[in-house]
Design a protein around this motif. Structure first.
Motif, PDB file in Angstrom:
ATOM      1  N   ILE B  66      30.621  22.673 -17.840  1.00 26.76           N
ATOM      2  CA  ILE B  66      30.862  21.723 -16.746  1.00 26.76           C
ATOM      3  C   ILE B  66      29.696  21.749 -15.756  1.00 26.76           C
ATOM      4  O   ILE B  66      29.201  20.700 -15.335  1.00 26.76           O
ATOM      5  N   ILE B  67      29.241  22.973 -15.443  1.00 27.83           N
ATOM      6  CA  ILE B  67      28.157  23.095 -14.460  1.00 27.83           C
ATOM      7  C   ILE B  67      26.879  22.411 -14.980  1.00 27.83           C
ATOM      8  O   ILE B  67      26.186  21.723 -14.227  1.00 27.83           O
ATOM      9  N   GLY B  68      26.597  22.584 -16.280  1.00 30.40           N
ATOM     10  CA  GLY B  68      25.435  21.919 -16.885  1.00 30.40           C
ATOM     11  C   GLY B  68      25.522  20.410 -16.725  1.00 30.40           C
ATOM     12  O   GLY B  68      24.548  19.750 -16.352  1.00 30.40           O
ATOM     13  N   ALA B  69      26.705  19.855 -16.995  1.00 31.19           N
ATOM     14  CA  ALA B  69      26.899  18.402 -16.875  1.00 31.19           C
ATOM     15  C   ALA B  69      26.789  17.949 -15.413  1.00 31.19           C
ATOM     16  O   ALA B  69      26.239  16.875 -15.128  1.00 31.19           O
ATOM     17  N   VAL B  70      27.274  18.786 -14.491  1.00 32.34           N
ATOM     18  CA  VAL B  70      27.183  18.458 -13.060  1.00 32.34           C
ATOM     19  C   VAL B  70      25.705  18.405 -12.634  1.00 32.34           C
ATOM     20  O   VAL B  70      25.288  17.485 -11.920  1.00 32.34           O
ATOM     21  N   LEU B  71      24.929  19.389 -13.097  1.00 31.13           N
ATOM     22  CA  LEU B  71      23.495  19.422 -12.752  1.00 31.13           C
ATOM     23  C   LEU B  71      22.797  18.139 -13.213  1.00 31.13           C
ATOM     24  O   LEU B  71      21.999  17.549 -12.483  1.00 31.13           O
ATOM     25  N   ARG B  72      23.126  17.732 -14.438  1.00 28.67           N
ATOM     26  CA  ARG B  72      22.530  16.496 -14.973  1.00 28.67           C
ATOM     27  C   ARG B  72      22.938  15.298 -14.102  1.00 28.67           C
ATOM     28  O   ARG B  72      22.111  14.458 -13.745  1.00 28.67           O
ATOM     29  N   GLY B  73      24.231  15.275 -13.760  1.00 33.73           N
ATOM     30  CA  GLY B  73      24.746  14.184 -12.924  1.00 33.73           C
ATOM     31  C   GLY B  73      24.049  14.130 -11.575  1.00 33.73           C
ATOM     32  O   GLY B  73      23.674  13.055 -11.090  1.00 33.73           O
ATOM     33  N   ILE B  74      23.848  15.300 -10.957  1.00 32.84           N
ATOM     34  CA  ILE B  74      23.189  15.348  -9.640  1.00 32.84           C
ATOM     35  C   ILE B  74      21.741  14.864  -9.758  1.00 32.84           C
ATOM     36  O   ILE B  74      21.255  14.099  -8.928  1.00 32.84           O
ATOM     37  N   GLU B  75      21.070  15.317 -10.825  1.00 37.60           N
ATOM     38  CA  GLU B  75      19.661  14.912 -11.006  1.00 37.60           C
ATOM     39  C   GLU B  75      19.527  13.410 -11.263  1.00 37.60           C
ATOM     40  O   GLU B  75      18.543  12.802 -10.890  1.00 37.60           O
ATOM     41  N   GLN B  76      20.538  12.860 -11.930  1.00 36.83           N
ATOM     42  CA  GLN B  76      20.481  11.409 -12.192  1.00 36.83           C
ATOM     43  C   GLN B  76      21.066  10.613 -11.025  1.00 36.83           C
ATOM     44  O   GLN B  76      21.271   9.405 -11.127  1.00 36.83           O
ATOM     45  N   GLU B  77      21.362  11.377  -9.955  1.00 35.70           N
ATOM     46  CA  GLU B  77      21.902  10.794  -8.719  1.00 35.70           C
ATOM     47  C   GLU B  77      23.143   9.958  -8.966  1.00 35.70           C
ATOM     48  O   GLU B  77      23.295   8.852  -8.423  1.00 35.70           O
ATOM     49  N   ASN B  78      24.040  10.523  -9.755  1.00 39.87           N
ATOM     50  CA  ASN B  78      25.342   9.868  -9.990  1.00 39.87           C
ATOM     51  C   ASN B  78      26.163   9.879  -8.705  1.00 39.87           C
ATOM     52  O   ASN B  78      25.985  10.758  -7.856  1.00 39.87           O
ATOM     53  N   ASP B  79      27.048   8.960  -8.614  1.00 37.83           N
ATOM     54  CA  ASP B  79      27.969   8.904  -7.472  1.00 37.83           C
ATOM     55  C   ASP B  79      28.820  10.192  -7.470  1.00 37.83           C
ATOM     56  O   ASP B  79      29.359  10.594  -8.511  1.00 37.83           O
ATOM     57  N   PHE B  80      28.923  10.846  -6.300  1.00 38.00           N
ATOM     58  CA  PHE B  80      29.611  12.137  -6.253  1.00 38.00           C
ATOM     59  C   PHE B  80      31.101  12.012  -6.557  1.00 38.00           C
ATOM     60  O   PHE B  80      31.707  12.941  -7.104  1.00 38.00           O
ATOM     61  N   GLU B  81      31.693  10.893  -6.198  1.00 45.35           N
ATOM     62  CA  GLU B  81      33.134  10.710  -6.476  1.00 45.35           C
ATOM     63  C   GLU B  81      33.384  10.694  -7.985  1.00 45.35           C
ATOM     64  O   GLU B  81      34.377  11.250  -8.456  1.00 45.35           O
ATOM     65  N   SER B  82      32.473  10.051  -8.735  1.00 43.02           N
ATOM     66  CA  SER B  82      32.660  10.011 -10.194  1.00 43.02           C
ATOM     67  C   SER B  82      32.432  11.404 -10.783  1.00 43.02           C
ATOM     68  O   SER B  82      33.115  11.808 -11.723  1.00 43.02           O
ATOM     69  N   LEU B  83      31.505  12.155 -10.193  1.00 43.83           N
ATOM     70  CA  LEU B  83      31.300  13.544 -10.643  1.00 43.83           C
ATOM     71  C   LEU B  83      32.580  14.358 -10.462  1.00 43.83           C
ATOM     72  O   LEU B  83      32.992  15.100 -11.344  1.00 43.83           O
ATOM     73  N   LYS B  84      33.197  14.181  -9.309  1.00 43.93           N
ATOM     74  CA  LYS B  84      34.440  14.903  -9.007  1.00 43.93           C
ATOM     75  C   LYS B  84      35.516  14.586 -10.032  1.00 43.93           C
ATOM     76  O   LYS B  84      36.226  15.468 -10.515  1.00 43.93           O
ATOM     77  N   LYS B  85      35.617  13.295 -10.385  1.00 37.99           N
ATOM     78  CA  LYS B  85      36.644  12.881 -11.357  1.00 37.99           C
ATOM     79  C   LYS B  85      36.378  13.532 -12.710  1.00 37.99           C
ATOM     80  O   LYS B  85      37.285  14.040 -13.358  1.00 37.99           O
ATOM     81  N   HIS B  86      35.109  13.536 -13.131  1.00 38.39           N
ATOM     82  CA  HIS B  86      34.751  14.157 -14.406  1.00 38.39           C
ATOM     83  C   HIS B  86      35.083  15.656 -14.385  1.00 38.39           C
ATOM     84  O   HIS B  86      35.588  16.201 -15.359  1.00 38.39           O
ATOM     85  N   ILE B  87      34.773  16.289 -13.255  1.00 42.92           N
ATOM     86  CA  ILE B  87      35.029  17.735 -13.143  1.00 42.92           C
ATOM     87  C   ILE B  87      36.526  18.004 -13.279  1.00 42.92           C
ATOM     88  O   ILE B  87      36.953  18.894 -14.027  1.00 42.92           O
ATOM     89  N   MET B  88      37.319  17.226 -12.578  1.00 48.79           N
ATOM     90  CA  MET B  88      38.781  17.413 -12.593  1.00 48.79           C
ATOM     91  C   MET B  88      39.329  17.311 -14.013  1.00 48.79           C
ATOM     92  O   MET B  88      40.185  18.095 -14.416  1.00 48.79           O
ATOM     93  N   VAL B  89      38.828  16.334 -14.761  1.00 49.42           N
ATOM     94  CA  VAL B  89      39.347  16.127 -16.121  1.00 49.42           C
ATOM     95  C   VAL B  89      38.870  17.243 -17.054  1.00 49.42           C
ATOM     96  O   VAL B  89      39.667  17.858 -17.771  1.00 49.42           O
ATOM     97  N   SER B  90      37.573  17.540 -17.003  1.00 52.54           N
ATOM     98  CA  SER B  90      37.030  18.479 -17.994  1.00 52.54           C
ATOM     99  C   SER B  90      37.422  19.919 -17.725  1.00 52.54           C
ATOM    100  O   SER B  90      37.530  20.708 -18.664  1.00 52.54           O
ATOM    101  N   GLN B  91      37.652  20.299 -16.464  1.00 50.61           N
ATOM    102  CA  GLN B  91      37.972  21.703 -16.197  1.00 50.61           C
ATOM    103  C   GLN B  91      39.268  22.134 -16.890  1.00 50.61           C
ATOM    104  O   GLN B  91      39.345  23.263 -17.394  1.00 50.61           O
ATOM    105  N   SER B  92      40.246  21.245 -16.986  1.00 49.48           N
ATOM    106  CA  SER B  92      41.502  21.616 -17.662  1.00 49.48           C
ATOM    107  C   SER B  92      41.283  21.757 -19.164  1.00 49.48           C
ATOM    108  O   SER B  92      41.804  22.680 -19.785  1.00 49.48           O
ATOM    109  N   ALA B  93      40.480  20.839 -19.735  1.00 51.53           N
ATOM    110  CA  ALA B  93      40.225  20.897 -21.184  1.00 51.53           C
ATOM    111  C   ALA B  93      39.504  22.193 -21.554  1.00 51.53           C
ATOM    112  O   ALA B  93      39.891  22.876 -22.505  1.00 51.53           O
TER     113      ALA B  93
END
Lengths: 215, 230
Positions: B66-93
């Motif tokens: 998850i952290i690796g994907a977050v780093l990529r998202g931050i570097e690509q300047e993704n919207d933080f709200e969408s990052l949060k949603k992705h984190i919420m979904v993937s952390q349970s999986a």
């Protein structure tokens, strides 16, 4: 071995439970081996560790659940045995080890809950001032270490004061506990693997054992 | 996209402390932030500190994905709200996979093996446990960051890879086999037959979800009875 040093090693090993690394060093059978090798009796260290490992094997940490502290019980049990052995200059009763394990697993779980509640305050501290991120996070590590010291130092000091009566037939006592360890292992194994395809391997293992016993 | 060796080492070291400040309310949030901070440049750290206030909890060995994907998202300047949603979904999986893979399969299997070999051959059993367990555990820690960073949020499909299922099946088989072999550590005499009723009693305890502390108390009572009968 020095009691303070033993408590320190115990507290450091306990950090491995979740606060740092999780390399498996705090697993009772591993912690028992480490303490045993430091105290000059690896075999007994493994034996005590194995007992606690088997008791708590199916006791899995899931989500927010705080199960009884198997790791602390293993460390305290092994440490107490070697302290008793040194102070009484004779083979200690394994009953004391089991009793210490029972008490410490309950106490450990209570202290664990307390530390996690204290850590909540650290989180709120961070929310108030986000420059304190590292300070708040690593204070949590310190609290976990403190938990280990609070658990082990008084326990080992108390055990050091005990004058255990010389025990009769220690070998028989050990043989009995070995039967308990194996029974616990089998029960845990059946419980964990019964509904899986791997159960056939358990039957294969039992058959191999039977062949060995018959031959 | 490559994560870079020095950054990988920094992330790995930080991830060892992921649960240092674990609490019932914030879970692994502080550990998550500390780890992510180790992987981004200074300019983005302030932004993360202001926006990264959310709850994070997953299996500690799987957090790297998850952290690796977050780093990529931050570097690509993704919207933080969408990052949060992705984190919420993937952390349970990832939490669910990690619990089954490590806590339910690899650790119990290797523990029984360590006990069996340890009681029979000494230090070799615990050593084998440490080596095999950490090879797998460290692989997941390192591979998690690399896969997460390279694949982004598609990293969740890693969980469907057949090789992990094969590893899981191997360790299930190993655990079951060594369970069957456990009586080999006993001395060949009539006392060994006690394992049959005792295993039955312990199995009932486990099925009835009796607390381990009560099982340990039962063991204590058995030891006392054993001493009295001597």
């Amino acid at each position: 071995m020095n009691i303070l040093l033993l408590a320190l090693i115990g507290a450091l090993l306990l950090l491995d439970k979740y606060a740092f690394g999780e390399f498996g060093l705090s697993q009772p059978v591993i912690a028992g081996t480490i303490i045993g090798s430091l105290c000059g009796d690896v075999a007994t260290g493994i034996f005590i560790g194995a007992l606690f490992q088997m008791v708590f094997l199916a006791n899995l940490p899931i989500g927010k659940d705080v199960p009884p502290d198997a790791q602390a019980a293993g460390i305290a049990g092994a440490g107490s045995y070697f302290i008793l052995k040194e102070t009484n200059q004779s083979e200690p009763n394994l009953m004391v080890v089991v009793l210490v394990g029972i008490l410490i697993s309950v106490l450990g779980s209570l202290l664990d809950t307390m530390v996690r509640r204290v850590n909540e305050k650290l989180f709120y501290q961070f929310l108030r001032d986000n420059r304190k991120l590292y300070a708040c996070h690593f204070t949590g590590l310190f609290f976990s270490f403190l938990r280990g010291m609070i658990l082990f130092l008084p326990t080992f000091l108390f055990v050091n004061l005990l004058k255990a009566p010389p025990i009769l037939q220690t070998d028989y006592n050990k043989e009995f506990l070995l039967i308990v360890i194996v029974s616990l292992g089998i029960a845990n194994g059946i419980y964990l693997y019964l509904k899986r395809e791997s159960f056939y391997f358990l039957i294969l293992g039992v058959l191999c054992t039977l062949v060995f016993f018959v031959l | 996209m490559h994560i870079g060796i020095f950054r990988l080492i920094r992330l790995f070291l930080a991830s060892l402390f992921l649960q240092s400040s674990w609490s019932f309310h914030s879970l692994q949030s502080l550990g998550f932030l500390v780890t992510v901070m180790g992987g981004i440049d200074r300019k983005k750290r302030k932004f993360l500190l202001q926006n990264g206030r959310f709850f994070f909890n997953t299996h500690p060995y799987m957090a790297g994905f998850i952290i690796g994907a977050v780093l990529r998202g931050i570097e690509q300047e993704n919207d933080f709200e969408s990052l949060k949603k992705h984190i919420m979904v993937s952390q349970s999986a990832f939490a669910s996979f990690g619990d089954t893979f490590f806590w339910h399969t690899i650790r119990p299997g290797l523990s029984i093996m360590a006990v069996l070999i340890g009681l029979k051959c000494g230090v070799l059993g615990p050593l084998l446990f440490l080596v095999i367990y950490n090879l797998i555990h460290l692989f997941f820690r390192f591979y998690g960051f690399i896969a997460g960073y390279e694949r982004g949020w598609d990293v969740v499909f890693v969980l469907k890879e057949k090789r992990f299922l094969v590893i899981q099946q191997i360790f299930e088989a190993l655990g079951a086999l060594v369970t069957g072999l456990l009586p080999l550590i006993l001395i060949k005499n009539m006392n060994a037959l006690f394992i049959i009723p005792l295993s039955g009693i312990f199995l009932v305890f486990l099925w009835k979800k009796v607390a381990p502390i009560l099982i340990l108390t039962f063991v204590f009572i058995l030891v006392i009875i054993n001493l009295i009968l001597l």
